[in-house]
Every structure is written in C-alpha cells, then in structure tokens.
Motif scaffolding. Sequence first.
Motif, mmCIF file in Angstrom:
data_model
loop_
_atom_site.group_PDB
_atom_site.id
_atom_site.type_symbol
_atom_site.label_atom_id
_atom_site.label_comp_id
_atom_site.label_asym_id
_atom_site.label_seq_id
_atom_site.Cartn_x
_atom_site.Cartn_y
_atom_site.Cartn_z
ATOM 1 N N UNK A 210 0.839 -1.204 0.000
ATOM 2 C CA UNK A 210 0.000 0.000 0.000
ATOM 3 C C UNK A 210 0.872 1.250 0.000
ATOM 4 N N UNK A 211 0.671 2.089 -1.008
ATOM 5 C CA UNK A 211 1.483 3.301 -1.143
ATOM 6 C C UNK A 211 0.559 4.515 -1.110
ATOM 7 N N UNK A 212 0.361 5.085 0.065
ATOM 8 C CA UNK A 212 -0.467 6.291 0.167
ATOM 9 C C UNK A 212 0.419 7.513 -0.017
ATOM 10 N N UNK A 213 -0.211 8.674 -0.190
ATOM 11 C CA UNK A 213 0.548 9.908 -0.422
ATOM 12 C C UNK A 213 1.480 9.750 -1.619
ATOM 13 N N UNK A 214 1.068 8.977 -2.592
ATOM 14 C CA UNK A 214 1.971 8.620 -3.694
ATOM 15 C C UNK A 214 1.295 8.864 -5.036
ATOM 16 N N UNK A 215 2.113 9.161 -6.033
ATOM 17 C CA UNK A 215 1.573 9.351 -7.386
ATOM 18 C C UNK A 215 2.451 8.619 -8.396
ATOM 19 N N UNK A 216 1.816 8.221 -9.502
ATOM 20 C CA UNK A 216 2.567 7.560 -10.571
ATOM 21 C C UNK A 216 3.227 8.647 -11.412
ATOM 22 N N UNK A 217 4.546 8.581 -11.517
ATOM 23 C CA UNK A 217 5.302 9.608 -12.243
ATOM 24 C C UNK A 217 5.558 9.215 -13.689
ATOM 25 N N UNK A 218 5.773 7.903 -13.919
ATOM 26 C CA UNK A 218 6.204 7.492 -15.258
ATOM 27 C C UNK A 218 5.817 6.037 -15.504
ATOM 28 N N UNK A 219 5.381 5.758 -16.722
ATOM 29 C CA UNK A 219 5.057 4.371 -17.097
ATOM 30 C C UNK A 219 5.881 4.022 -18.333
ATOM 31 N N UNK A 220 6.712 2.998 -18.210
ATOM 32 C CA UNK A 220 7.516 2.508 -19.338
ATOM 33 C C UNK A 220 7.190 1.041 -19.568
ATOM 34 N N UNK A 221 7.771 0.468 -20.614
ATOM 35 C CA UNK A 221 7.612 -0.964 -20.860
ATOM 36 C C UNK A 221 6.384 -1.265 -21.694
ATOM 37 N N UNK A 222 5.851 -2.464 -21.535
ATOM 38 C CA UNK A 222 4.736 -2.911 -22.377
ATOM 39 C C UNK A 222 3.896 -3.894 -21.584
#
Length: 251
Positions: A210-222
Amino acid sequence: MKIGLFVCDCGKNISGTINTKQIIEYFSEFSDIKVLGDPYLCSESGLNKIIEQVTDKNLERIIIAACSFKLHGQLFRKTIEKAGINRFLISFANIREQNSWVHPDEPEKATIKAIDQIKMAIEHVKLLEPLDVEYSNVRPSTLIIGGGIAGIKAALVIADAGYEVSLVERKATIGGHMALFDKTFPTLDCSICILGPLMTEVKDHPNINLLTNSTVEKVDGYIGNFEITIKKNPTFIKEDVCVGCFDVCRE
Ligand code: SF4
Ligand code: SF4
C-alpha cells in the motif's frame, strides 16, 4: 502481388441483403485479384477451398469478406498459415455485422458499401508485412491506481488469488468517496461499517504493497512488463512506529 478474395454468403445472413454475385463479378475484373464465393466460408469445405486456391493460384495475400474478425479471424489466420502464407498477410472486410445486418432495408446501397469495404481491405492487405509470433515472460503483479472502494476491492481479489499488488493512492488514506458517505444503498448500512474492515484488510494483506501519499510519475515498458516510477510524498511520521493513536508523539 496475387491476392485471393473470398466472399462469404453466410447462408442468407449476408447474401439475403448484399448481392454477393455482383461483388464477385465486379472484382473478377481486377487483374491481381482471384475472387471466389462460398456459402459458408468457415465450414470445413470453405476452409479447404481457401487452402486449395492458395496452392493452385499461388496466392500471396488473402482478403476475407465475411463476418467480424472477432468471430473467426484467428481461424482464417491459421488456415492461410496451413496453406503456407504468413498468418498476418490477411485482411478482413466485415460485410455482415457492419453491413448486411445493419442495412437489411437497403440492399443496393449495402452492396455498394460492401464493394467499398473490400476495396479498402485490398489496399490494406497490400501494405502488410509478414510478422513472427514471439513470446515473452510476464511479471504476474498488478498496479492499481486509486484507493477508492473499486481499487480496494480489486486489490483484495487479486491479492487473495495469490498475486502481488501495489495499490497507489495520492491522498493520505485509502477509502475515497465512500469513506465520506453516511449510508449506502440499498441496505442503508453505514458506509464505514463496510469500508473500514476492507481498508484494514488491505493494510494487513501480505500480498498488497500500500502506497499512500503517492503518485505515478512514469510508465515505461509494455503489457506484462511495465516499469512504473512512483513518487512517494513525505508524511512526516515514522510509518513503522505509528500506531494511529493521534497521541503518542505528542508526549
Ligand atoms: S465465415 Fe462468418 S460470415 Fe461466413 S459463414 Fe462463417 S460465420 Fe457466416
Ligand atoms: S501521534 Fe500517534 S498517530 Fe500520530 S504519528 Fe504519532 S503514533 Fe502516529
């Protein structure tokens, strides 16, 4: 380039509206197209006819004018592969779901439309390149973005099935809008009575990170192998020591 065009009647499903004979006559005039009709192209005899024609006429690309790709696309791909053509050198003109089924009262216009659909498929198939099917390993873990009730429930279902889940929530706590409601329809149970135990279950589940206070910064791959960068904002508390009392640290 020799292109084989196969036009299916689908019994009366297609030929009851679209004039398939007219289509066959029309495309017979094209020098690079070998055209053939069949009452049921997906039947054993229809598929064998495709294989025979590929061999006899040295066809290099195939067009199927029939039903949707979703229904029998893979079957036709496998069939042309058996005949020695790369399975991706095929194009589909959906003259059933996207034509005869929706234009039953306008047969002449439907026939003109089918001709246009096939012409587009001809131009498409000319541009195709042979492709290889390859397999790669998939990492069987899941990222869920958003810790509302939907994210919570999805995380628990996947985690209970034995897979690793990362649940990312930008706010300090999971729960989302449901945590703000008083009662829920239709049982009128208090919202937090349903949500609270699920939130605790998420926090304690060994398969959920569980990752609260968190945001997705970047998505790479496939698909199957994504690389995700997550930014965890500071909470200014020691999470491994905090007991949620709102008291201890004051002393
Ligand atoms: S290939 Fe599609 S359109 Fe032709 S008979 Fe089979 S289901 Fe009907
Ligand atoms: S006061 Fe209690 S709830 Fe607040 S950070 Fe300290 S241990 Fe956690």
